[in-house]
Design an enzyme around this catalytic site. Structure first.
Site, mmCIF file in Angstrom:
data_model
loop_
_atom_site.group_PDB
_atom_site.id
_atom_site.type_symbol
_atom_site.label_atom_id
_atom_site.label_comp_id
_atom_site.label_asym_id
_atom_site.label_seq_id
_atom_site.Cartn_x
_atom_site.Cartn_y
_atom_site.Cartn_z
ATOM 1 N N GLY A 1 0.836 -1.182 0.000
ATOM 2 C CA GLY A 1 0.000 0.000 0.000
ATOM 3 C C GLY A 1 0.871 1.232 0.000
ATOM 4 C CB SER A 2 2.072 3.837 -0.383
ATOM 5 O OG SER A 2 2.928 2.800 -0.800
ATOM 6 C CG ASN A 3 -0.298 6.334 4.407
ATOM 7 O OD1 ASN A 3 -1.455 6.049 4.157
ATOM 8 N ND2 ASN A 3 0.362 5.800 5.429
ATOM 9 C CG ASN B 1 -2.652 2.360 -0.684
ATOM 10 O OD1 ASN B 1 -2.204 2.174 0.424
ATOM 11 N ND2 ASN B 1 -1.883 2.613 -1.739
#
Length: 797
Positions: A236-238, A508
């Site tokens: 995922g990621s921010n 995401n």
């Protein structure tokens, strides 16, 4: 000090300049496999604290050489394992039934992985992509980097002894070619398409009966949603970019927090790459890549988040009644292409299997066990993956590396169109911001889906974004946009893009709420949803960054504070209600799922006094976490989602549901059975082990909504959460202060090297545990004054 700096700088440049005078290391006619550069390559590597290499080279081939050398020094076993994968040789060395690490495909067994990648190799798929002229194919610079990377990797193998026990003395650690490096890039490109369907591609065989059973539409749609959502659970990621209107000095800020695996071949590796006067970039590269994937230069910083766009579609084939390996298009039969692939197997006879390919792509019979796509006597399914024609990610990355503004970042995306499955978030020194979902997607418009979806596709497309089109009609193939680099994909004009917002953030979910005050709409369903419920991580992130933007006067320090704030949005929404409901239970007891009454009274106070964070010293975080995981999602909330208030709904914990008391009883029972006090500090039971020592880890799981995401393995017999499978990885907080040097702080959570014998196996992991950062040494004066500076000149022999 200035005189000493000048002397050091002159010496370093002299080392680089001397490269040109070195004799060629490889004579004419030497084995190209061992020396894909034909000799003579070199680079200067300046190592600073935490083993971060600053690679100085005079051209792109030499830069690739230094990068390949330095990556091999830190990650030779992981790299070698990946090269075995893309060569289709896992069964030969590790046996057909063992499982790969899933970094380069979803194959469940080595045999299916090998059948797929050996088939790619025999079809010369990657060679054909390399031969395409730019921009449709990779540029000369990108190919020089690949060639140099292979040569650098090989030179390190030739000149050094492998000490990592994971592959020390292993026969599968061998020299590689530029084709191997390109094949690894191809594997990453198709990760969301053909790579997701490897088992179904390699298992597809014509039917032996006249069965006409069709998959259930609702079951298929549900499985597709879960399959596509799993991407952001594993990766995922921010990322957030703040514009100059929100910062202390009018310049931009960027915080990147990608969530990637902590082990295996999808790790990041940190470096700086410099060709004087041509290229100067610092950041994290995916292993095996010769370019910086996420990073910054002197003027701009960028990060990526896994996007919601669905990079594949299916074509439902109507088969010729006389031949299940032929299909009809506009009433005319077309024969499938038969690919026969043979794989060598350890301690066994070679295995030969047949794959079947169509004008749309390979026939596929499943996406994992949960999404069967049976090949019957009347119907089969072909997988269309436009990223199987995309070897352009390196050029996109090079464009970012040279960009001087967010406008030039967007220009690189529009020119190269090389990103297969990520969004881009960027900020620059001029105070500009950018969010764009510029990814390679099949050109599935809502109109095309409406006109051409099969009955199955009419359910899967609106529900999951997975189009299943009628393959018997030629007019149902994805069309082309005039500004697209390759046919069958969307052009840049169709990409959801947000410029110069006060903040641009993604965690995401779809592009819709990149900025809650400037929602993005009007894009096709294949890109993602509009007006639907957001994840708790997205909701928490928007709350945090919008408040930061409104507060203003932001600096890099504010980005660092956000990364490790460790606020639990689920806790803010539900912990007080959970504590109150706990205290109201008759006799302080609740009945667990096994039917046993459990004294939960001690949990009530722990939940009430918990600080709503997942810091290592937080007491009650572990109890809430274990409780939260046990409440069914469908029974969590009293107030449902409202598109009119997407950041704050749903809300209000449904403590009246019997599921709450059952989950509380089970969580208390679980912790007590493991000998874990209900109010234990989180760090005592959420940790990783390096060289026999526990390193406490802060952060929390996806469902809690924590920005600093970690997904650890629950092993109560070993003390709790004992290893992190995925989570915060290469983290960067980037800004500018008007000088020639960016203000950047970085952190590679799992450290540079996977070799337990390396001094850089866990040094940054300890920093991560202490919530400390590495000051980026980008400018020459900063590199050359590093107290740990080590200069190494590497070359081919």
């Amino acid at each position: 000090m200035r005189t000493r700096l000048r002397r050091i700088l002159v010496a370093a440049v002299a080392l680089l300049t001397a490269t040109a005078a070195l004799p060629a290391a490889a004579a004419e006619g030497q084995n190209r496999q061992q020396h894909p550069s034909h000799g003579g390559l070199s680079a200067t590597i300046r190592y600073t604290e935490y083993g971060i290499p600053h690679i100085l080279a005079k051209n792109y081939t030499d830069l690739g050489f230094g990068t390949g050398w330095a990556q091999a020094a830190d990650q030779v076993c992981t790299l070698a394992d990946g090269f075995v994968t893309v060569r289709g040789e896992r069964s030969r060395y590790f046996g057909p039934d063992a499982a790969p690490d899933f970094s380069l495909s979803s194959a469940a067994r080595n045999l299916s992985s090998d059948l797929y990648f050996q088939g790619v190799r025999e079809a010369r798929t990657v060679e054909k992509l390399l031969a395409e002229p730019a921009p449709r194919g990779p540029s000369r610079q990108a190919k020089d980097l690949m060639r140099g990377f292979a040569a650098g990797y090989n030179a390190w193998l030739e000149q050094n002894r492998v000490t990592d026990p994971a592959c020390k003395g292993a026969a599968w650690v061998r020299p590689v070619t530029a084709l191997d490096v390109a094949a690894r890039g191809f594997a990453l490109a198709v990760l969301g398409g053909q790579g997701r369907g490897v088992d179904g591609i390699t298992a597809a065989q014509p039917p032996t009966t006249t069965s006409t059973a069709a998959p259930d539409a609702q079951d298929t749609a549900r499985a597709a949603r879960e399959l596509l959502a799993a991407d952001t659970a594993d990766m995922g990621s921010n990322a957030v970019a703040f514009s100059g209107t929100t910062t202390a000095d009018g310049r931009g800020l960027l915080l990147g927090n990608p969530h990637y695996p902590w082990q295996g071949g999808r790790r990041f590796w940190q470096s700086q790459q410099t060709i004087p006067g041509e290229l100067n970039v610092s950041g994290g590269s995916l292993l095996g890549s010769a370019t910086v994937s996420i990073g910054h230069n002197a003027k701009v910083g960028w990060s990526h988040t896994v996007a919601t766009g669905v990079p594949l579609n299916l074509h439902q084939l109507t088969l010729d009644p006389a031949d299940p390996t032929a299909y009809l298009v506009d009433g005319e039969p077309e024969r499938m292409t038969k690919r026969t692939v043979t794989v060598r197997v350890k301690d066994g006879v070679p295995v030969t299997r047949t794959q079947w390919w169509t004008r749309y792509g390979p026939v596929v019979t499943s996406f994992g066990a949960s999404l069967p796509l049976p090949w019957s006597s009347t119907t089969a399914y072909a997988l269309n993956d436009p990223n199987a024609a995309n070897l352009r990610a390196s050029d996109t990355a090079l464009g970012f590396s040279k960009a001087r503004s967010t406008a030039e970042v967007l220009g690189s995306l529009q020119r190269t169109q090389g990103l297969p499955w990520v969004n881009t978030v960027a900020a620059d020194s001029g105070g500009h911001t950018l969010f764009t979902q510029s990814q390679v997607l099949p050109r599935i418009t809502d109109e095309l889906a409406q006109r051409c979806s099969t009955p199955l596709g009419k359910v899967t497309y609106p529900s999951a974004g997975l189009a299943i089109l009628d393959g018997s009609r030629g007019d149902c193939a994805p069309g082309s946009d005039p500004d697209a680099v390759q046919p069958g994909v969307f052009g840049p004009a169709k990409m959801p893009t947000l410029k110069d917002a006060a903040y641009a953030e993604n965690s995401n979910d779809s592009a819709w709420l990149a900025n809650a005050d400037r929602p993005l709409t009007g894009y096709e369903r294949v890109f993602g949803t509009i007006g639907t419920q957001r994840s708790l991580r997205t909701r928490g992130a928007i709350e945090d960054v919008s408040a930061m933007a409104q507060r203003g006067r932001l600096t890099v320090r504010d980005l660092q504070a956000q990364q490790f704030a460790n606020r639990v949005p689920a806790g803010d929404l539900a912990a007080a209600d959970a504590a109150k409901a706990c205290a109201a239970l008759p006799g302080g007891t609740a009945t667990g799922s096994g039917g046993t009454a459990v004294d939960v009274s001690a949990a009530c106070g722990v939940l009430a006094t918990w600080d709503r964070t997942v810091n290592t010293d937080s007491r009650g975080a572990l109890l809430f976490d274990r409780l939260w995981r046990k409440i069914p999602a469908a029974q969590l909330w009293k107030v449902p989602f409202s598109a009119a208030d997407p950041v704050h709904t749903p809300n209000t914990l449904n403590t009246a549901s019997p599921a709450f008391a059952t989950a509380l009883a089970d969580a208390v029972t679980e912790l007590r059975a493991a000998g874990i006090a209900l109010n234990s500090p989180l760090g005592q039971h959420q940790f990783v082990v390096r060289k026999g020592q526990r390193i406490a880890v802060s952060g929390g799981t996806e469902s809690l909504g924590v920005w600093n995401k970690v997904e650890p393995v629950w092993d109560p017999a070993q003390g709790g959460y004992t290893e992190v499978t995925t989570g915060s990885s290469y983290i960067q907080a980037v800004g500018w202060d008007g000088s020639r040097c960016p203000v950047a702080r970085t952190l590679l959570s799992y450290s540079q090297s996977s070799n337990p014998n390396s001094p850089h196996h866990s040094d940054q992991t300890r920093l991560y545990s202490q919530e400390k950062w590495v000051t980026s040494r980008f400018c020459e004066k900063d590199i050359l004054t590093s107290p740990g500076l080590k200069v190494v000149h590497v070359r081919e022999r």
